[in-house]
Structure formats: C-alpha cells, structure tokens
Design a protein around this motif. Structure first.
Motif, PDB file in Angstrom:
ATOM      1  N   GLY A   1       0.786  -1.230   0.000  1.00 25.32           N
ATOM      2  CA  GLY A   1       0.000   0.000   0.000  1.00 25.32           C
ATOM      3  C   GLY A   1       0.811   1.269   0.000  1.00 25.32           C
ATOM      4  O   GLY A   1       0.293   2.342   0.302  1.00 25.32           O
TER       5      GLY A   1
ATOM      6  N   ARG B   1       3.472   3.342  -2.600  1.00 22.66           N
ATOM      7  CA  ARG B   1       3.985   3.383  -3.960  1.00 22.66           C
ATOM      8  C   ARG B   1       5.133   4.391  -4.060  1.00 22.66           C
ATOM      9  O   ARG B   1       5.023   5.525  -3.612  1.00 22.66           O
ATOM     10  CB  ARG B   1       2.853   3.796  -4.913  1.00 22.66           C
ATOM     11  CG  ARG B   1       3.176   3.700  -6.374  1.00 22.66           C
ATOM     12  CD  ARG B   1       3.076   2.304  -6.930  1.00 22.66           C
ATOM     13  NE  ARG B   1       1.814   1.663  -6.614  1.00 22.66           N
ATOM     14  CZ  ARG B   1       1.728   0.475  -6.031  1.00 22.66           C
ATOM     15  NH1 ARG B   1       2.813  -0.184  -5.689  1.00 22.66           N
ATOM     16  NH2 ARG B   1       0.559  -0.080  -5.785  1.00 22.66           N
TER      17      ARG B   1
ATOM     18  N   ASP C   1      -0.943   4.157  -1.353  1.00 21.12           N
ATOM     19  CA  ASP C   1      -1.824   3.672  -2.419  1.00 21.12           C
ATOM     20  C   ASP C   1      -2.501   2.394  -1.937  1.00 21.12           C
ATOM     21  O   ASP C   1      -2.015   1.292  -2.146  1.00 21.12           O
ATOM     22  CB  ASP C   1      -1.044   3.409  -3.699  1.00 21.12           C
ATOM     23  CG  ASP C   1      -1.944   2.908  -4.838  1.00 21.12           C
ATOM     24  OD1 ASP C   1      -3.181   2.880  -4.641  1.00 21.12           O
ATOM     25  OD2 ASP C   1      -1.414   2.539  -5.904  1.00 21.12           O
TER      26      ASP C   1
ATOM     27  N   SER D   1      -5.413   1.454  -2.943  1.00 21.69           N
ATOM     28  CA  SER D   1      -6.453   1.115  -3.909  1.00 21.69           C
ATOM     29  C   SER D   1      -6.469  -0.396  -4.128  1.00 21.69           C
ATOM     30  O   SER D   1      -5.519  -1.113  -3.791  1.00 21.69           O
ATOM     31  CB  SER D   1      -6.180   1.811  -5.248  1.00 21.69           C
ATOM     32  OG  SER D   1      -4.992   1.302  -5.841  1.00 21.69           O
TER      33      SER D   1
ATOM     34  N   GLY E   1      -3.606  -1.286  -6.425  1.00 18.26           N
ATOM     35  CA  GLY E   1      -2.318  -1.100  -5.778  1.00 18.26           C
ATOM     36  C   GLY E   1      -2.008  -2.182  -4.762  1.00 18.26           C
ATOM     37  O   GLY E   1      -0.912  -2.759  -4.748  1.00 18.26           O
ATOM     38  N   LEU E   2      -2.976  -2.492  -3.903  1.00 16.50           N
ATOM     39  CA  LEU E   2      -2.750  -3.488  -2.862  1.00 16.50           C
ATOM     40  C   LEU E   2      -2.531  -4.884  -3.442  1.00 16.50           C
ATOM     41  O   LEU E   2      -1.622  -5.613  -3.031  1.00 16.50           O
ATOM     42  CB  LEU E   2      -3.923  -3.514  -1.885  1.00 16.50           C
ATOM     43  CG  LEU E   2      -3.992  -2.373  -0.870  1.00 16.50           C
ATOM     44  CD1 LEU E   2      -5.277  -2.474  -0.062  1.00 16.50           C
ATOM     45  CD2 LEU E   2      -2.781  -2.390   0.060  1.00 16.50           C
TER      46      LEU E   2
ATOM     47  N   ALA F   1      -1.570  -5.679  -6.465  1.00  8.30           N
ATOM     48  CA  ALA F   1      -0.306  -5.714  -7.204  1.00  8.30           C
ATOM     49  C   ALA F   1       0.875  -5.833  -6.240  1.00  8.30           C
ATOM     50  O   ALA F   1       1.832  -6.583  -6.487  1.00  8.30           O
ATOM     51  CB  ALA F   1      -0.159  -4.458  -8.064  1.00  8.30           C
ATOM     52  N   ASP F   2       0.817  -5.107  -5.120  1.00 10.57           N
ATOM     53  CA  ASP F   2       1.875  -5.199  -4.114  1.00 10.57           C
ATOM     54  C   ASP F   2       1.964  -6.608  -3.550  1.00 10.57           C
ATOM     55  O   ASP F   2       3.054  -7.156  -3.369  1.00 10.57           O
ATOM     56  CB  ASP F   2       1.612  -4.210  -2.971  1.00 10.57           C
ATOM     57  CG  ASP F   2       1.980  -2.787  -3.331  1.00 10.57           C
ATOM     58  OD1 ASP F   2       2.612  -2.580  -4.390  1.00 10.57           O
ATOM     59  OD2 ASP F   2       1.645  -1.873  -2.547  1.00 10.57           O
TER      60      ASP F   2
ATOM     61  N   ASP G   1      -4.582   5.750   3.472  1.00 15.53           N
ATOM     62  CA  ASP G   1      -4.588   6.376   2.144  1.00 15.53           C
ATOM     63  C   ASP G   1      -5.849   7.224   2.022  1.00 15.53           C
ATOM     64  O   ASP G   1      -6.917   6.703   1.695  1.00 15.53           O
ATOM     65  CB  ASP G   1      -4.555   5.306   1.054  1.00 15.53           C
ATOM     66  CG  ASP G   1      -4.681   5.902  -0.349  1.00 15.53           C
ATOM     67  OD1 ASP G   1      -4.577   7.138  -0.486  1.00 15.53           O
ATOM     68  OD2 ASP G   1      -4.892   5.122  -1.306  1.00 15.53           O
TER      69      ASP G   1
ATOM     70  N   THR H   1      -8.185   7.000  -1.218  1.00 20.07           N
ATOM     71  CA  THR H   1      -8.922   5.790  -1.605  1.00 20.07           C
ATOM     72  C   THR H   1     -10.034   5.511  -0.603  1.00 20.07           C
ATOM     73  O   THR H   1      -9.779   5.489   0.605  1.00 20.07           O
ATOM     74  CB  THR H   1      -7.982   4.568  -1.670  1.00 20.07           C
ATOM     75  OG1 THR H   1      -6.965   4.804  -2.652  1.00 20.07           O
ATOM     76  CG2 THR H   1      -8.742   3.305  -2.035  1.00 20.07           C
TER      77      THR H   1
ATOM     78  N   THR I   1     -10.480  -0.390  -0.232  1.00 19.89           N
ATOM     79  CA  THR I   1      -9.366  -1.048   0.449  1.00 19.89           C
ATOM     80  C   THR I   1      -9.815  -2.367   1.068  1.00 19.89           C
ATOM     81  O   THR I   1      -9.151  -3.396   0.933  1.00 19.89           O
ATOM     82  CB  THR I   1      -8.783  -0.124   1.540  1.00 19.89           C
ATOM     83  OG1 THR I   1      -8.267   1.056   0.917  1.00 19.89           O
ATOM     84  CG2 THR I   1      -7.684  -0.807   2.320  1.00 19.89           C
TER      85      THR I   1
END
Length: 324
Positions: free
Chosen positions: A82, A84, A93, A95, A98-99, A101-102, A124, A127, A132
C-alpha cells in the motif's frame, strides 16, 4: 517461546517477532540467515517484513532463506503493501489495484504462494475505505493470504474496516491484526487503538518495542558510530526519541534494570509483553548478537511495583475526549 493468539482469531504467533527492516541493506545474507535460524531455534515464528523494506530486498532475502535455512511452515510470514514509490517520493496507495499488485509482487519475491498476514501499511486518504477492504477480502478469498489487518491506522479506521468486513461475514473474512509502534517511549496507541482492539477482538503487533533502539540505553552517554542514530538513512528515524522527555524514561528503565540485575532492553520488552492486547513485539535486530540479546529477555517477569513505576514515568498525556 510462548505463542499468543492474535486477537480472537485462530492465528497464533510467537511473543517476539523478527523484524527485517534492515535486511538487504544493513543486514547482509550471512547475518540474516543466522538471525532467522537462531530465531526459529528459540521457538520464534513471526517474521515481519514489507514490500518497501530495502525496495523489496528484504523480501528477496527472506525468500532465498525459505527452504534452505528454515522450512516455510516454520514461520508466520507477515508483509505490508500500500505504499507506492515515485519521483516525488513514497505515497500511500491502498487502492484495490495497488494493494493486490503489491501482494503479488511480494509473493514473487518471497518465493511462496501465500503469506500468513497481509497488512495495509498506512492510511490512504485518496482511496475509499470500502475499496481497500474489498481488496483485503479478495486477498484472502483468492488464497494469497490467510489473515489481513492494518498498520499505522487510527482506531476509527480499524473499527470501520472491521465493520465493513463483518458485513460479508458469510465468507469468513475478518480483520485480524493491527500493527503499530508501541513502547515505553510511544504509548499513544493506548488512548484509543488499544481499547478499540480489545473491543473488536483484534490482535496488536507492536513494532519498535525498544523505542527505535533508544530503550537499550546505548545513547545515554554518547552516539555510537555504528548505531542507527549515526546512520545517514536512519538518523531521522531515531532522532525523535533523543529528547529530554525520552531520556527521563530511559533513565528509569536503566535504574530498574540495575535493580533487577538485567539489561535495559530486557526490562523494556518485559514491560510491553505484559500488555494483554499485545500478541507480539517485533524486534528489528541488525546483527545476530542483537537478536540473541532480545531472545534472552523472555524469562523476565518484573515485580508489580517496578512495572507500576515505569507506567508512571512514561504515562502519555490523555485529555478530552478520552478522559471526561
């Protein structure tokens, strides 16, 4: 080593967690391997990391040690996402994209198909919390993590996130853990996060239980050249606790340690681990020797009068509306 339940969940972790913020940067592969083996041999299980530690190098290092130095099933892996990076610095991030992908990137670096705990690293404001929470639910339902939680969030956000997840209780996904800084030098969580965690059945993971190293007493007389406070990338991390107010607490800890025939570090950890809501105290040792010192603290049971004296000298300021 004692294992504690994380809140009202079925997850159990060791009372000491192994922090890896310095891994891949100040802690090399040889020292990291020795730390991990010593930790597991002592009965430790919780290994705490994050996607941002060493720009991912900490997770890569852990991944290289799983299956070689320890088995995957010997550890409880906790990571955070979370945040970036970018040309203007790091930004939150949390989102859905974002989460997730992380988390996927963390799993690749760690060389595993799942982590045991996945935490949102920080609030964040850009968002919606509903988005989330949706990402956290997907992370569990897809098998990428077993449990989810929040790090460095205020109590009201934890309560709202827990409520949102309860709205879909049929899928069995709930908020499990809160990870926040907690020590004799930082007791701000006691104003509202600790009561909220107790009420909601959430387990607390305490980072920097040694006050960013200051509670070891190493800065009482000087600034050691090999310390974090002398490091160009960690000096600003330690500096907030090198003030007069913190010094008074450190001296009280040192006095208690002298009376008990123990090290200040041991007294600081024993004080924190006596807190009912704390499931684990995460120690970020830079060297194997530092970790062994922390492991030696686990047999200390402080007398009630010593604990009360440390409570008094470190008491946080509490006012309206916490105290009416």
């Amino acid at each position: 080593m004692e294992r504690r339940a994380v809140g009202r969940s079925g997850l159990r972790v060791s009372v000491l967690g192994l922090g890896t913020m310095t891994w891949g940067r100040d802690t090399d592969e040889i020292d990291a391997a020795e730390q991990l083996r010593d930790f597991v041999d002592a009965g430790g299980s919780l290994v705490d990391t994050a996607a941002t530690y060493g720009d991912g190098d900490a997770e890569r290092l852990i991944g290289s040690l799983l299956g070689t130095k320890v088995r995957r099933d010997e550890v409880v892996l906790c990571t955070k996402g979370g945040v970036r990076g970018g040309p203007s610095g790091a930004r939150a991030d949390a989102s859905r994209g974002g989460l997730l992908a992380d988390l996927d990137a963390s799993l690749e670096r760690l060389g595993t198909d799942h982590v045991d705990v996945f935490l949102v690293a920080c609030p964040d404001p850009a968002t919606p919390l509903e988005e989330t929470v949706s990402a956290l639910r997907t992370a569990v339902s897809s098998g990428r993590t077993r449990y989810v939680g929040l790090a460095n969030h205020p109590a009201w956000v934890a309560a709202r996130a827990a409520t949102l997840l309860e709205g879909c209780a049929r899928d069995g996904v709930g908020l499990t853990a809160l990870e926040l800084e907690y020590s004799l030098l930082q007791r701000g969580v006691e104003r509202d996060v600790v009561p909220a965690a107790a009420s909601l059945g959430l387990g607390m993971l305490a980072w920097s239980p040694l006050g960013r190293g200051v509670l070891t007493g190493k800065y009482r007389r000087s600034l050691p050249a090999d310390s974090r406070a002398a490091s160009p990338h960690l000096a600003t991390f330690v500096d907030p606790y090198l003030d007069d107010a913190s010094s008074a607490v450190v001296e009280a800890v040192a006095t208690a340690a002298d009376g008990l025939g123990r090290a200040p570090l041991e007294v600081a950890l024993a004080w924190l681990l006596a807190r009912d809501t704390v499931a684990s105290a995460i120690v970020g040792a830079r060297t194997p020797a530092q970790l062994r010192t922390s492991l030696a603290a686990l047999d200390l049971e402080m007398p009630g009068e010593v604990h009360a004296a440390l409570d008094d000298v470190s008491a946080p300021e509490v006012g309206y509306p916490e105290r009416w």
